[in-house]
Design a protein around this motif. Structure first.
Motif, PDB file in Angstrom:
ATOM      1  N   LEU A 143       0.816  -1.219   0.000  1.00 15.88           N
ATOM      2  CA  LEU A 143       0.000   0.000   0.000  1.00 15.88           C
ATOM      3  C   LEU A 143       0.848   1.266   0.000  1.00 15.88           C
ATOM      4  O   LEU A 143       0.351   2.352  -0.316  1.00 15.88           O
ATOM      5  CB  LEU A 143      -0.915   0.012   1.232  1.00 15.88           C
ATOM      6  CG  LEU A 143      -1.852  -1.193   1.372  1.00 15.88           C
ATOM      7  CD1 LEU A 143      -2.551  -1.166   2.719  1.00 15.88           C
ATOM      8  CD2 LEU A 143      -2.877  -1.208   0.241  1.00 15.88           C
ATOM      9  N   HIS A 157       2.588  -4.760  -4.167  1.00 13.07           N
ATOM     10  CA  HIS A 157       1.560  -3.988  -4.854  1.00 13.07           C
ATOM     11  C   HIS A 157       0.835  -4.875  -5.862  1.00 13.07           C
ATOM     12  O   HIS A 157      -0.391  -4.780  -6.032  1.00 13.07           O
ATOM     13  CB  HIS A 157       2.182  -2.779  -5.560  1.00 13.07           C
ATOM     14  CG  HIS A 157       2.268  -1.554  -4.701  1.00 13.07           C
ATOM     15  ND1 HIS A 157       3.120  -1.463  -3.614  1.00 13.07           N
ATOM     16  CD2 HIS A 157       1.621  -0.368  -4.770  1.00 13.07           C
ATOM     17  CE1 HIS A 157       2.977  -0.266  -3.050  1.00 13.07           C
ATOM     18  NE2 HIS A 157       2.079   0.404  -3.736  1.00 13.07           N
ATOM     19  N   CYS A 181      -2.394  -6.920   5.136  1.00 10.91           N
ATOM     20  CA  CYS A 181      -1.192  -6.108   4.932  1.00 10.91           C
ATOM     21  C   CYS A 181      -0.524  -5.831   6.276  1.00 10.91           C
ATOM     22  O   CYS A 181      -0.809  -4.822   6.936  1.00 10.91           O
ATOM     23  CB  CYS A 181      -1.549  -4.800   4.226  1.00 10.91           C
ATOM     24  SG  CYS A 181      -2.147  -5.039   2.542  1.00 10.91           S
ATOM     25  N   THR A 247      -8.248  -4.883   1.420  1.00  7.60           N
ATOM     26  CA  THR A 247      -7.052  -5.112   2.225  1.00  7.60           C
ATOM     27  C   THR A 247      -7.372  -4.793   3.680  1.00  7.60           C
ATOM     28  O   THR A 247      -8.115  -3.856   3.969  1.00  7.60           O
ATOM     29  CB  THR A 247      -5.879  -4.229   1.771  1.00  7.60           C
ATOM     30  OG1 THR A 247      -6.259  -2.843   1.869  1.00  7.60           O
ATOM     31  CG2 THR A 247      -5.486  -4.531   0.330  1.00  7.60           C
ATOM     32  N   THR A 255       0.000   2.761   7.689  1.00  8.80           N
ATOM     33  CA  THR A 255      -0.580   3.287   6.444  1.00  8.80           C
ATOM     34  C   THR A 255      -1.603   4.387   6.686  1.00  8.80           C
ATOM     35  O   THR A 255      -2.181   4.912   5.741  1.00  8.80           O
ATOM     36  CB  THR A 255      -1.191   2.150   5.623  1.00  8.80           C
ATOM     37  OG1 THR A 255      -2.045   1.359   6.442  1.00  8.80           O
ATOM     38  CG2 THR A 255      -0.102   1.261   5.037  1.00  8.80           C
TER      39      THR A 255
END
Length: 257
Positions: A143, A157, A181, A247, A255
């Protein structure tokens, strides 16, 4: 025991995240197939230990995830494959203009190509069974990006993009595909890096963890393999039947920055 009667294949699962995920899936009642590229007595012993501890069937199947034919053969040898967890991965760090070609090819093969091959082989089995879950262990680097990790970032990715594609192709079926993730996870591999990092920066253990290793992870705490396993079990459960193509970040806020 939300996964009773199901069979899960977890790639790259004789240590670290993969083993932790396999254990939590077994705890939830599923039979499990462990995998890595080695074929040692201790690999098969891990499967035996899981079978005994959780009262499920567990096997170890050797397959090199850099080889597409072996990826597909793993799924065939597994027999049933209700839950596929694509976890196998490697890493190498170098500036892009100095990145060795063989390392690039290996990372793309193991981290990305294997996901394509195992998923392609598993989907027909899931369709025959009338139920399935594909769960890809991507990364916070699926991400976002970091310098010197071009192959890993590109591969992860790609895993996130493939996750969305598979979800759309199976959207009208009782099959879902999602990606987890993780940020930094406390695995034996990471644990082994701590003493050298302490020496390099002349810091204590907790200071190294919070100020160096987890600099980009706002919680300043590692995720655990049990947490990733629990997230995997949730995505495999009926509670997540309408979660697909997305995700789930387990990254302590990385993130969100």
């Amino acid at each position: 025991m939300v996964l009773n009667g199901k069979t899960a294949v977890v790639t790259g699962s004789n240590s670290g995240i993969g083993l932790g995920v396999a254990r939590e899936i077994a705890r939830a009642g599923a039979n499990v197939v462990l995998n890595s590229f080695t074929d040692r007595e201790e690999d098969h012993a891990l499967a035996a230990e899981i079978a005994k501890e959780f009262g499920v069937e567990a096997r170890y199947i050797q397959a090199d995830m850099s080889d597409g034919e072996q990826c597909r053969a793993l799924i065939e040898k597994a027999g049933d494959c209700d839950v596929l967890v694509n976890n196998a991965g490697i890493q190498h760090v170098a500036p892009i203009d100095e990145f060795p070609m063989d390392k690039w090819n290996a990372i793309i093969a193991i981290n990305l190509n294997s996901v394509f091959h195992t998923t392609a082989a598993a989907l027909p089995k899931m369709r025959t069974a009338g139920w399935g879950r594909v769960i890809n262990i991507a990364s916070a680097h699926g991400l976002t990006a970091s310098p010197f990790k071009s192959a890993y970032v590109a591969a992860k990715h790609g895993v996130v993009g493939m996750t969305k594609t598979v979800a759309l192709e199976t959207a009208e079926e009782p099959i879902t595909c999602n990606a987890i993730c993780p940020g930094y996870v406390l695995t034996p591999l990471v644990e082994a890096q701590i003493p050298d990092t302490m020496e390099k920066y002349n810091m204590g253990r907790e200071e190294v963890i919070k100020k160096v290793m987890l600099e980009r992870q706002p919680s300043r705490e590692f995720a655990t393999v049990e947490q990733l396993g629990g997230t995997t079990v949730f995505l495999a459960s009926d509670a997540a039947a309408q979660i697909t193509g997305t995700t789930i970040s387990v990254d302590g806020g990385w993130t969100a920055l």
